[in-house]
Design an enzyme around this catalytic site. Sequence first.
Site, PDB file in Angstrom:
ATOM      1  N   ILE A 143     -18.555   2.465 -20.802  1.00 16.08           N
ATOM      2  CA  ILE A 143     -17.956   3.209 -19.683  1.00 16.08           C
ATOM      3  C   ILE A 143     -16.546   3.018 -20.129  1.00 16.08           C
ATOM      4  O   ILE A 143     -16.027   1.891 -20.408  1.00 16.08           O
ATOM      5  CB  ILE A 143     -18.318   2.611 -18.249  1.00 16.08           C
ATOM      6  CG1 ILE A 143     -18.398   1.198 -18.223  1.00 16.08           C
ATOM      7  CG2 ILE A 143     -19.886   3.173 -18.126  1.00 16.08           C
ATOM      8  CD1 ILE A 143     -18.808   0.533 -16.957  1.00 16.08           C
ATOM      9  N   ASP A 144     -15.575   3.964 -19.412  1.00 12.72           N
ATOM     10  CA  ASP A 144     -14.281   3.899 -19.704  1.00 12.72           C
ATOM     11  C   ASP A 144     -13.765   2.652 -19.000  1.00 12.72           C
ATOM     12  O   ASP A 144     -14.129   1.895 -18.170  1.00 12.72           O
ATOM     13  CB  ASP A 144     -13.542   4.989 -18.887  1.00 12.72           C
ATOM     14  CG  ASP A 144     -13.771   6.342 -19.763  1.00 12.72           C
ATOM     15  OD1 ASP A 144     -14.315   6.175 -20.781  1.00 12.72           O
ATOM     16  OD2 ASP A 144     -13.843   7.587 -19.040  1.00 12.72           O
ATOM     17  N   LYS A 145     -12.502   2.243 -19.547  1.00 15.75           N
ATOM     18  CA  LYS A 145     -11.802   1.091 -18.869  1.00 15.75           C
ATOM     19  C   LYS A 145     -11.592   1.120 -17.619  1.00 15.75           C
ATOM     20  O   LYS A 145     -11.758  -0.008 -17.074  1.00 15.75           O
ATOM     21  CB  LYS A 145     -10.322   1.003 -19.801  1.00 15.75           C
ATOM     22  CG  LYS A 145      -9.467  -0.190 -19.135  1.00 15.75           C
ATOM     23  CD  LYS A 145      -8.050   0.019 -19.779  1.00 15.75           C
ATOM     24  CE  LYS A 145      -7.139  -0.864 -19.113  1.00 15.75           C
ATOM     25  NZ  LYS A 145      -5.537  -0.556 -19.637  1.00 15.75           N
ATOM     26  N   THR A 147     -13.210   2.673 -15.457  1.00 16.75           N
ATOM     27  CA  THR A 147     -14.699   3.000 -14.591  1.00 16.75           C
ATOM     28  C   THR A 147     -15.079   1.732 -14.340  1.00 16.75           C
ATOM     29  O   THR A 147     -15.238   0.783 -15.223  1.00 16.75           O
ATOM     30  CB  THR A 147     -15.463   3.862 -15.382  1.00 16.75           C
ATOM     31  OG1 THR A 147     -14.709   5.101 -15.670  1.00 16.75           O
ATOM     32  CG2 THR A 147     -16.678   4.188 -14.578  1.00 16.75           C
ATOM     33  N   ARG A 244     -15.512  12.879 -15.951  1.00 17.31           N
ATOM     34  CA  ARG A 244     -14.126  13.316 -15.734  1.00 17.31           C
ATOM     35  C   ARG A 244     -13.638  14.486 -16.042  1.00 17.31           C
ATOM     36  O   ARG A 244     -12.783  15.323 -15.654  1.00 17.31           O
ATOM     37  CB  ARG A 244     -12.937  12.237 -16.560  1.00 17.31           C
ATOM     38  CG  ARG A 244     -13.326  10.774 -16.018  1.00 17.31           C
ATOM     39  CD  ARG A 244     -12.617   9.675 -16.975  1.00 17.31           C
ATOM     40  NE  ARG A 244     -11.233   9.753 -16.769  1.00 17.31           N
ATOM     41  CZ  ARG A 244     -10.606   8.987 -17.707  1.00 17.31           C
ATOM     42  NH1 ARG A 244     -11.107   8.323 -18.593  1.00 17.31           N
ATOM     43  NH2 ARG A 244      -9.402   9.163 -17.700  1.00 17.31           N
TER      44      ARG A 244
END
Length: 311
Positions: A143-145, A147, A244
Amino acid sequence: MEENERMHEWTVNAEQAGERADKHVTDSMGDPAVSRSQVQEWIRTGAVTLNGAPCKPNARVAEGDRVVVEIPEPEPVELVPENIPLEIVYEDADVVVINKPRGMVVHPAAGHPNGTVVNALLYLCKDLSGINGVMRPGIVHRIDKDTSGLLMAAKNDLAHASLAEQLKEHSVNRRYLAIVYGVIPHDRGTIDAPLGRDPQDRKLYTVTEKGGKRAVTHFAVLERFGDYTLVELKLETGRTHQIRVHMKYIGFPLVGDPVYGGRAGRTLGMSGQALHAGVLGFVHPRTGESLEFSAPMPEDMEHALNILRTR
């Protein structure tokens, strides 16, 4: 194109004639992991030659030119276990599930050599699966930084293979909560739009048919606030930046998203996108038991909702 693991060689065709060398090499490599800035560095160090001679990034290629790229050996990077606190939601001999805080990178990469989930897991577990390479031991998905939320990691190769197959078959239950700009008029929907690198900026992703991979996101409206909406999103596929980009594509970008949000100054106090991986469910790789975990929203996202509910 002829190639081995590190040597790539090809001839410029008529359609490609006139392209800048850096752009031409980036596009011809056909690897999303190879950025234009990376190619420019290769050119600077002589790893790219044009007709047997070094070239400049802005050189123009011509039909019949012979391009050779010798990818340099990666510099060895030592992964150091770090005593970084992690919120462990579940752990056994095969898998570990954590609730990742916003702002933490999942695995080391350029610009983030340490302080990552991997560094923390190596300190905690010491026995992660090696299937995904030395830089991403145990990591099955990301998962993104910016998030927050649930992330599973494999502690051995058996677990890694099983979890990866479940992700491939879209049987892992991944549900997210997000606050988006605008009021979504319909209560639920599905976004089925392919994602690929943005040709204008290869660090970003966009909806594109050319080179795009199928991406499917299901959403359901939970609450409306006049000019914001709280939604639950279920991933069918797991492309980079999928939620996103998909929400931006349908006109409802995520609050606080510094890249795809486009609403400077209206972040509701969020330092990063208002996106939380709240539910994660999968079949245990050894026992076959169905497991499902949930994690509450982080405080700053709860605070943003309180602002919307009480204004």
